[in-house]
Design a protein around this motif. Structure first.
Motif, PDB file in Angstrom:
ATOM      1  N   GLU A  31      -7.725 -66.264 -18.974  1.00 45.95           N
ATOM      2  CA  GLU A  31      -6.804 -65.595 -18.058  1.00 45.95           C
ATOM      3  C   GLU A  31      -5.473 -65.207 -18.684  1.00 45.95           C
ATOM      4  N   ASP A  60      -6.061 -60.057 -17.821  1.00 43.19           N
ATOM      5  CA  ASP A  60      -6.346 -60.144 -16.389  1.00 43.19           C
ATOM      6  C   ASP A  60      -6.158 -61.569 -15.877  1.00 43.19           C
ATOM      7  N   THR A  61      -5.587 -61.678 -14.695  1.00 43.98           N
ATOM      8  CA  THR A  61      -5.453 -62.985 -14.043  1.00 43.98           C
ATOM      9  C   THR A  61      -6.364 -63.066 -12.821  1.00 43.98           C
ATOM     10  N   ASP A  62      -6.893 -61.931 -12.424  1.00 40.47           N
ATOM     11  CA  ASP A  62      -7.859 -61.857 -11.338  1.00 40.47           C
ATOM     12  C   ASP A  62      -9.241 -62.172 -11.922  1.00 40.47           C
ATOM     13  N   LYS A  65     -11.724 -59.199 -12.079  1.00 38.45           N
ATOM     14  CA  LYS A  65     -11.355 -58.233 -13.114  1.00 38.45           C
ATOM     15  C   LYS A  65     -11.639 -58.805 -14.502  1.00 38.45           C
ATOM     16  N   LYS A  99      -7.683 -66.641  -2.957  1.00 38.15           N
ATOM     17  CA  LYS A  99      -8.484 -66.226  -4.109  1.00 38.15           C
ATOM     18  C   LYS A  99      -9.970 -66.532  -3.934  1.00 38.15           C
ATOM     19  N   ILE A 102     -12.491 -63.584  -3.987  1.00 33.55           N
ATOM     20  CA  ILE A 102     -12.536 -62.951  -5.311  1.00 33.55           C
ATOM     21  C   ILE A 102     -13.281 -63.845  -6.302  1.00 33.55           C
ATOM     22  N   ALA A 106     -16.643 -63.030  -8.370  1.00 32.16           N
ATOM     23  CA  ALA A 106     -16.612 -63.135  -9.832  1.00 32.16           C
ATOM     24  C   ALA A 106     -17.774 -63.993 -10.333  1.00 32.16           C
TER      25      ALA A 106
END
Length: 211
Positions: A31, A60-62, A65, A99, A102, A106
């Motif tokens: 990340e 990316d921190t998501d 993504k 989060k 998401i 992921a």
């Protein structure tokens, strides 16, 4: 004029057997701009293993993504995940319920793409802490770091903690497995904020050390 005849060099079967195998490629995505994980994993690539480690580009921190960016990198570097190459996506679950959706997406996408996910709840510092102390206490990021500093006072983000803690790596692996079992036995799903604390770091570390 006598022509010269080029001699064809014969390669014995023994010599063929000694031809060095191409190293497998291990691609790891972490990340953001935090170098903690990058520094830690680079310690495993000492040039003596049958693999080479590459840290994927991007910040990316998501988590979703991050997985998508890793997929592009896999294609660019021509990794063969159906053979001996591996791709790992390493990220923290934190304790932010916003989060959750998401993170779920992921994890599902990574599975579809044959990417190995390595999650830590709440953060990777839990893995470092397990080298010293086993705990089942529900922790925040700050609390994990505070506890870690009891054993490693100079810990900061981006520090190379590997040389100090690696002597206790087997203890950490056993503690992480024990903690995972504890969470599962309590009906907590790994890779969620409910499974706090937990870290899957033992999976990638075992893989890298046993190669």
């Amino acid at each position: 004029m006598v022509s010269k005849i080029a001699k064809t060099r014969k390669i014995s079967k023994d010599r063929v057997g000694k031809i060095r195998k191409t190293k497998s490629k291990i691609l790891i995505a972490v990340e953001g701009n935090n170098k903690t994980e990058k520094i830690y994993f680079n310690n495993f690539d000492d040039g003596k293993k049958d693999y080479s480690i590459t840290i994927a580009r991007g910040n990316d921190t998501d988590p979703l993504k991050l997985v998508k960016s890793l997929a592009k990198e896999i294609k660019k570097l021509e990794l063969d995940l159906s053979n001996d190459d591996m791709a790992f996506c390493v990220f923290d679950i934190d304790i932010d319920s916003n989060k959750s959706k998401i993170i779920k997406e992921a994890l599902e996408l990574a599975k579809e793409l044959k990417i190995q996910t390595i999650t830590s709840t709440p953060c990777i510092e839990l893995w470092f802490l397990l080298h010293y102390k086993y705990t089942t206490a529900n922790l925040s990021n700050d609390e994990v770091i505070r506890r870690l500093k009891k054993y490693y006072p100079k810990y900061e983000k981006n520090v190379n903690i590997f040389p100090e803690i690696n002597k206790n790596v087997q203890k950490a692996i056993e503690s992480a497995k024990k903690l995972e079992k504890y969470q599962i036995d309590n009906n907590k799903k790994i890779g969620t904020i409910e499974a706090n604390p937990n870290t899957e770091m033992y999976k990638i570390v075992e893989y890298l050390t046993k190669r």
